[in-house]
Each structure stands twice: as structure tokens, then as C-alpha cells.
Design a protein around this motif. Structure first.
Motif, PDB file in Angstrom:
ATOM      1  N   ARG A 263      -0.171  -4.004   2.985  1.00  0.00           N
ATOM      2  CA  ARG A 263      -0.621  -4.087   4.296  1.00  0.00           C
ATOM      3  C   ARG A 263      -1.647  -3.980   5.106  1.00  0.00           C
ATOM      4  N   GLU A 278       7.471  -3.146   7.519  1.00  0.00           N
ATOM      5  CA  GLU A 278       7.433  -4.443   7.129  1.00  0.00           C
ATOM      6  C   GLU A 278       6.757  -4.722   5.307  1.00  0.00           C
ATOM      7  N   SER A 282       9.895  -6.220   2.854  1.00  0.00           N
ATOM      8  CA  SER A 282       9.557  -7.095   2.335  1.00  0.00           C
ATOM      9  C   SER A 282       9.976  -7.383   0.767  1.00  0.00           C
ATOM     10  N   GLU A 285       6.156  -8.652  -1.453  1.00  0.00           N
ATOM     11  CA  GLU A 285       6.142  -7.429  -1.818  1.00  0.00           C
ATOM     12  C   GLU A 285       7.034  -6.449  -2.721  1.00  0.00           C
TER      13      GLU A 285
END
Length: 440
Positions: A263, A278, A282, A285
Motif C-alpha cells: 500500500r 487495509e 486485504s 494482498e
């Protein structure tokens, strides 16, 4: 390849009286550099160079290095991992690349670690040693105040004034390549949806002309100062600051740091913290990261025992991005040298994809350029199989073969099911940031 005609070196290493600034000591046009925080080294001059291509590039380097070590007469009372005879290398990402994989033995190495420093001179073996070798061998501790005179004696360009020539670069995307990147991500997404591949990494590039006399120590110094948790490197025009260890093997202790899942950072503290959360949450990810770990474990396992890695990835905070990171450790079991280990684990899923052969074919088909050394191995080797290889990320290739010289920067991202072209393009922008700022 034929190793019978390789040179025989007489190598002398001695402690230095104090620790110099390694980046400032580097050659301004063709630096040889490997630094992180308070350790690393700079190479000056070239005692030997190997250029190799194709699927045997790691094996060629391994055989050449073994012969160079066997032939060398080494006077090294320090006996550190990076003292004595060492070489720096940069390897192409793909075996079909037109860019050579290159191994360079510097004429002189100046290094530092844990507040101590050393110097190594690599001369041709002869009954009458070079005056530089003789002067170094006669010292218990070499006086750094005599370094410029020593470099001149060895026929190597000495240190230069503090003033440097650097003009901010004007980066451009080669014509049509932004659209080609978006189209490539979209096509990769269709193949991912069809379960033809599980992950593929696609990259794009930026290019800029270099002004005459441009001092590459300027961007290298900025990278080394700002990206302290990365290896700042320069080998045969390949420069950058990589956060990812491909493989490190020192005295049979093997380690790697796997990065996958990214990110961008945000100047707003609250938003930046939200982006980090996040990333951890995720599913996409985390899946990408798991593929990278599984890839490394599978390829490294035949060479090691006691292989361990973190149960869950941690967050690595860099000035430009957040990464999911996992440290892997093991004990060398079969005596493989650093070249053999690098060949075994390259390319990882973090820079190619899963399954690797299909991912490599997909990259070859969808990327409209030769990656060259981008995402290949870059680092060094020493005696006894020791070596330290990073993945050549956050990197650029300088080309002096024409006028003006040019620099080409690369950045990419891993694609799994659900990849969005605009999001992936934004991720590459964040990954270009270290070089963009360093070259401003």
C-alpha cells in the motif's frame, strides 16, 4: 565456459584507521556500491569482469568465482565475510534477456561494519608485487589520511571534491507503454479469473536523459540516507535501493526477507494508518504474500535444514510504501554457494508469479520490453560460499553507450484475482517514488 585462462590475484586486506563516507568515495560515473545503515562497501577500479548470458549465467559465475578464489593468494588477517577477495554482481531477470549478467572484482574495496573499516587491494600475482600491495601489506592498520595517495599509486581515480554535478531528471513513459500496462493487467486478470495462473507480476518503466557529467553519487547518497532499511546498490550502471533480500548466506546461516503486498504511504497520519490496516486485512494482498512464501520455501528446501519463517507477515514501513514482510531463516545443508542459492530461488513469486514457468511466459508475452536486470539478483560474493543477494527493485539502469546517457527506471506489482488496472498503476507510481525523489 573455459576458466583455465583466468587471472591469478594477490589480495591484501587491512583495517582502516577510521570509517570513511563510502558513497562520497565511489566513482561518480560508474559507481560500485553496496551499503545499508552503518555497513557495506565501495569498489574502485576493475580487476576482473565477467559478462554472461542465458540459462547458465549463475553457473558461469559460480565456476568463474570458484577458480578465481582457488588461484588467489590472500593476505587477510581480518577474515570477515566481505574482506579478502570479493565480487559484486548483477544478474538479468530472465534467461533470454539481451542484457548481460555481470560479475565485477574491484581493484580496491573499502568497507565498514559495526564502526570498523577495512581496505582491500586486488593485484595481479607476480614475484614483484605492485607497490600498492607492498605498501598495504607493510601496515598493521592503514591510515585513511593516505587513501588518496594509495588510490593514485594503484592507478585508481581518487576521491573528488564535495561539489557534485546533478540536474533533476525529466522522466517520461515510453510511447504507448502506459496503455500497454493497463491492457496487460486486464489480460492477466482474465487469465487469473480462468485459473490459468494464480499470480503474475507485471512491470512498467520510465526513462530520462542524463546530463553530461551527472554524478550518480547524488541519487545514491539520497537513497542511502532515506531508505535505511534497504540495500542501496550500484553495479555496472544498475542502481537502486532494494528492501527485499533474495538470499543471504554467511557461514552457512541462510536468510531471506520476502515482501509481497503493498500500500502507498499517505502524508495524512490518520489516512496512512488506515492504509496500513487495509493492507493487513486485504485477502488479495495476503494471498499474494502467501504465494511468495510458498515459492521460496519450495525452491530453498532442497538446500537447507531447519527452515523457519514467521507464522504471519509483519508490516514493513518504508518512506514510500507499506509492505507485508516475512523473514525466513535456515541452515545450509549441502554446501551450495551464494550463486547456487540465488539460482535456486530466483525468480520468486514476489517478482514473477505462480506457477513460475507460466508466470514467466505471461510476463514475456504481456510486457513490451526486456526487463534486463530489474527484479534480478544484485549483490556480492566472498570466500567460502558467503554472499548477499537482494532483488533489484526500486531500481534503474544507466546506459552510457550513447549520448546523452539515459536512465531507465522500473516498477511493478503482483496481480491476483480481482486485480484492477488503475489500482495497479497507482501502486507502480508509489514504487517509482524512491528513484523519482532521489533523482529530483
Amino acid at each position: 565456459m573455459n576458466t583455465a585462462s583466468l587471472p591469478r590475484f594477490r589480495v591484501v586486506s587491512r583495517p582502516l584507521s577510521r570509517v570513511p563516507d563510502l558513497v562520497r568515495l565511489a566513482d561518480s560515473e560508474n559507481p560500485l556500491l553496496w551499503v545499508r545503515k552503518q555497513r557495506g562497501f565501495v569498489g574502485l577500479g576493475v580487476a576482473y569482469r565477467l559478462d554472461t548470458h542465458g540459462g547458465e549465467r549463475f553457473a558461469d559465475a559460480s565456476r568463474t568465482w570458484a577458480t578465481l578464489q582457488e588461484n588467489a593468494i590472500v593476505d587477510d588477517p581480518i577474515a570477515g565475510p566481505a574482506t579478502g577477495l570479493i565480487a559484486l554482481g548483477t544478474f538479468s531477470f530472465a534467461s533470454n534477456s539481451q542484457t548481460p549478467s555481470t560479475l565485477i572484482v574491484p581493484r580496491i574495496v573499502v568497507g565498514k561494519k559495526d564502526g570498523e573499516a577495512w581496505i582491500t587491494y586486488v593485484g595481479d600475482d607476480s614475484a614483484d608485487p605492485h607497490p600498492a600491495a607492498a605498501s598495504l601489506a607493510s601496515a598493521d592498520v592503514f591510515d585513511v589520511a593516505q587513501l588518496d595517495d594509495f588510490l593514485a599509486l594503484a592507478g585508481v581515480k581518487g576521491t573528488v571534491p564535495e561539489t557534485s554535478t546533478w540536474q533533476p531528471l525529466q522522466w517520461q513513459t515510453p510511447e504507448g507503454e502506459t496503455e500497454a500496462y493497463r491492457a496487460g493487467v486486464a489480460e492477466a486478470g482474465r487469465r487469473l479469473d480462468a485459473a490459468a495462473i494464480e499470480k503474475v507480476v507485471l512491470a512498467r518503466r520510465l526513462q530520462a536523459p542524463l546530463a553530461e557529467g551527472a554524478d550518480l553519487r547524488v541519487p545514491l547518497g539520497r537513497l542511502a540516507h532515506r531508505y535505511l532499511d534497504c540495500w542501496t546498490f550500484a553495479v555496472d550502471g544498475m542502481i537502486g535501493a532494494s528492501p527485499e533480500t533474495l538470499i543471504r548466506s554467511i557461514h552457512a546461516k541462510v536468510s531471506a526477507r520476502v515482501l509481497a503486498g503493498t500500500r502507498r504511504r499517505d502524508e495524512n497520519e490518520a489516512r496512512d494508518e488506515e492504509l496500513s490496516r487495509e493492507l493487513v486485512a486485504s485477502e488479495k494482498e495476503q494471498l499474494e504474500h502467501r504465494f511468495a512464501i510458498e515459492s521460496l520455501v519450495e525452491t530453498l528446501s532442497p538446500h537447507v535444514t531447519d527452515l523457519q519463517h514467521d507464522a504471519e507477515p509483519s508490516l514493513l514501513q518504508l518512506p514510500n510504501v507499506w509492505h507485508l514482510a516475512t523473514r525466513v531463516t535456515a541452515q545450509l545443508a549441502d554446501g551450495a554457494d551464494a550463486f547456487e542459492l540465488a539460482e535456486a530461488v530466483h525468480p520468486t513469486a514476489a517478482v514473477a508469479g505462480t506457477p513460475t514457468p507460466l508466470a514467466m511466459d505471461t510476463i514475456d508475452e504481456l510486457e513490451p520490453f526486456d526487463r534486463g536486470r530489474y527484479a534480478g539478483a544484485v549483490g556480492w560474493v566472498g570466500a567460502g560460499g558467503n554472499g548477499d543477494w537482494a532483488i533489484a527493485l526500486r531500481s534503474a539502469q544507466v546506459d552510457h553507450s550513447h549520448s546523452p546517457a539515459t536512465i531507465t527506471a522500473f516498477a511493478g506489482g503482483g496481480l491476483v484475482v480481482g486485480a484492477d488496472p488503475e489500482h495497479e498503476l497507482s501502486e507502480t507510481v508509489a514504487k517509482f517514488r524512491p528513484l523519482m525523489e532521489a533523482c529530483s
